[in-house]
Design a protein around this motif. Structure first.
Motif, short mmCIF file in Angstrom:
data_model
loop_
_atom_site.label_atom_id
_atom_site.label_comp_id
_atom_site.label_asym_id
_atom_site.label_seq_id
_atom_site.Cartn_x
_atom_site.Cartn_y
_atom_site.Cartn_z
N PHE A 13 -6.51 0.30 -4.89
CA PHE A 13 -5.75 0.62 -4.66
C PHE A 13 -5.41 0.63 -3.14
N ALA A 14 -5.55 -0.46 -2.44
CA ALA A 14 -5.00 -1.38 -0.92
C ALA A 14 -3.68 -1.12 -1.50
N TYR A 191 8.51 3.24 -5.67
CA TYR A 191 7.56 5.05 -6.06
C TYR A 191 8.40 5.77 -7.40
N ASP A 192 7.82 5.73 -7.63
CA ASP A 192 8.42 6.83 -9.19
C ASP A 192 7.95 7.96 -8.47
N TYR A 193 6.56 8.31 -8.35
CA TYR A 193 6.81 9.67 -7.67
C TYR A 193 5.36 9.77 -6.61
N TYR A 194 5.13 10.77 -6.06
CA TYR A 194 3.73 10.51 -5.16
C TYR A 194 2.64 11.80 -5.50
N PHE A 195 1.62 11.64 -4.76
CA PHE A 195 0.41 13.05 -4.77
C PHE A 195 -0.84 12.90 -4.10
N ARG A 196 -0.96 14.50 -3.74
CA ARG A 196 -2.65 13.98 -3.34
C ARG A 196 -3.57 15.01 -3.98
N TYR A 197 -5.03 14.81 -4.09
CA TYR A 197 -5.84 15.07 -4.92
C TYR A 197 -7.00 15.93 -4.01
N PHE A 198 -7.53 17.11 -4.39
CA PHE A 198 -8.11 18.53 -3.88
C PHE A 198 -9.55 18.78 -5.28
N ALA A 209 -8.43 8.16 -3.05
CA ALA A 209 -7.23 7.06 -3.82
C ALA A 209 -7.95 7.83 -5.53
N THR A 210 -7.46 7.84 -6.18
CA THR A 210 -7.62 8.74 -7.68
C THR A 210 -7.24 8.50 -8.97
N GLY A 211 -7.59 7.39 -8.75
CA GLY A 211 -7.57 6.60 -10.12
C GLY A 211 -7.98 7.36 -11.44
N GLN A 234 0.00 7.55 -3.01
CA GLN A 234 -0.86 9.15 -2.65
C GLN A 234 -0.58 9.35 -1.88
N TYR A 235 -0.69 10.01 -0.99
CA TYR A 235 -0.31 10.95 0.13
C TYR A 235 -1.82 11.18 0.80
N SER A 236 -2.99 9.91 0.94
CA SER A 236 -4.29 10.67 1.92
C SER A 236 -3.71 10.53 2.98
N LYS A 237 -5.04 10.89 3.59
CA LYS A 237 -5.54 9.72 5.04
C LYS A 237 -4.67 8.31 5.23
#
Length: 261
Positions: A13-14, A191-198, A209-211, A234-237
């Motif tokens: 996902f790079a 992009y169509d959307y952004y996301f973060r995952y916790f 990065a969360t498939g 994905q808006y991770s660091k």
């Protein structure tokens, strides 16, 4: 079918300016005991360490672990493993048997990429839980749930909020067993959307990065946007770029996969 024991590291996902994430992949003749796989995963210190064994032609058993526990369905680990298995066997498609699901993987000749298919996991709107104010610096616009009680929260924030959203991981883990998929509509033309995952309850404070989150988000945003093909950041660091689409009864997930030999 050609098969040989080996191990390698993959970057997944790079994209330009986005680091994505990594996975270690072990190709084995026989599956190890769970305690041994967990020990190796803890030593590797990767977001995912995957163990693959052949079951029958074009079908493989796979187990994925982070440093503390087994991951039931690891999207980037499955993509990395698919790249390794398809290259080693010369196959154009394979099936992985995980500890919870059967996952198809194939080489997409049109786009020169590897992709994996999940059964869609739809979300349903629910009333916002009372603990939201304890956990987030800004409240979401919409709240939904997907999967069982240890599945997912899907929360949509206003545009321009997500990147700087503050999440109290300790309070989140105290209030729910569900992982949080935080998302918003994109503000650019890429992009169509952004996301973060916790998922602090499962050993991941914030994922790179969360498939597996795409299994939920592709269905969620396809309905909102009325389109089958989507592209997400994905808006991770580290940042990550993920592609997806709805095809028949499956959601297909793909992204860049580079193998480090």
């Amino acid at each position: 079918m050609q098969w040989s024991s080996q191990s390698c590291r993959a970057h997944v996902f790079a994209a330009p300016g986005l680091e994505g994430t990594t996975a270690k992949v072990y190709c084995l003749d026989d599956m190890l005991e769970p305690d041994e796989m967990q020990r190796l995963a803890s030593m590797e210190e990767e977001p995912a360490t995957c163990f693959i064994t052949p079951q029958e032609p074009h079908v493989f058993n796979i187990r994925c672990f982070n440093t503390t526990q087994e991951i039931r369905l690891c999207g980037h680990g499955l993509l990395a493993s698919a790249r390794v298995v398809l290259e080693q066997t010369g196959s154009s498609s394979v099936t992985f048997q995980t500890c919870s699901d059967s996952v198809k993987a194939r080489y997409d000749t049109k786009n020169d990429s590897i992709e994996i298919a999940f059964a869609p996991l739809h979300s349903a709107s629910v009333s916002p839980p009372k603990w939201l104010k304890e956990c987030f610096s800004t409240l979401p616009l919409q709240v939904a749930q997907a999967g069982p009680t240890d599945g997912y929260w899907v929360m949509q924030w206003p545009q321009g909020t997500l990147q700087n959203l503050q999440v109290d991981a300790e309070k989140l883990s105290m209030n729910t067993q569900r992982a949080l998929i935080a998302t918003e509509a994109a503000t650019d033309d890429i992009y169509d959307y952004y996301f973060r995952y916790f998922a602090p309850q499962h050993g991941v404070i914030e994922d790179k990065a969360t498939g597996s989150a795409q299994r939920v988000l592709i269905s969620y945003w396809s309905e909102i946007l009325n389109q089958c093909n989507v592209k997400a950041r994905q808006y991770s660091k580290e940042g990550a770029e993920l592609l997806g689409r709805v095809e028949d009864q499956d959601v297909w997930i793909s992204g860049n996969v580079d193998i480090e030999r």
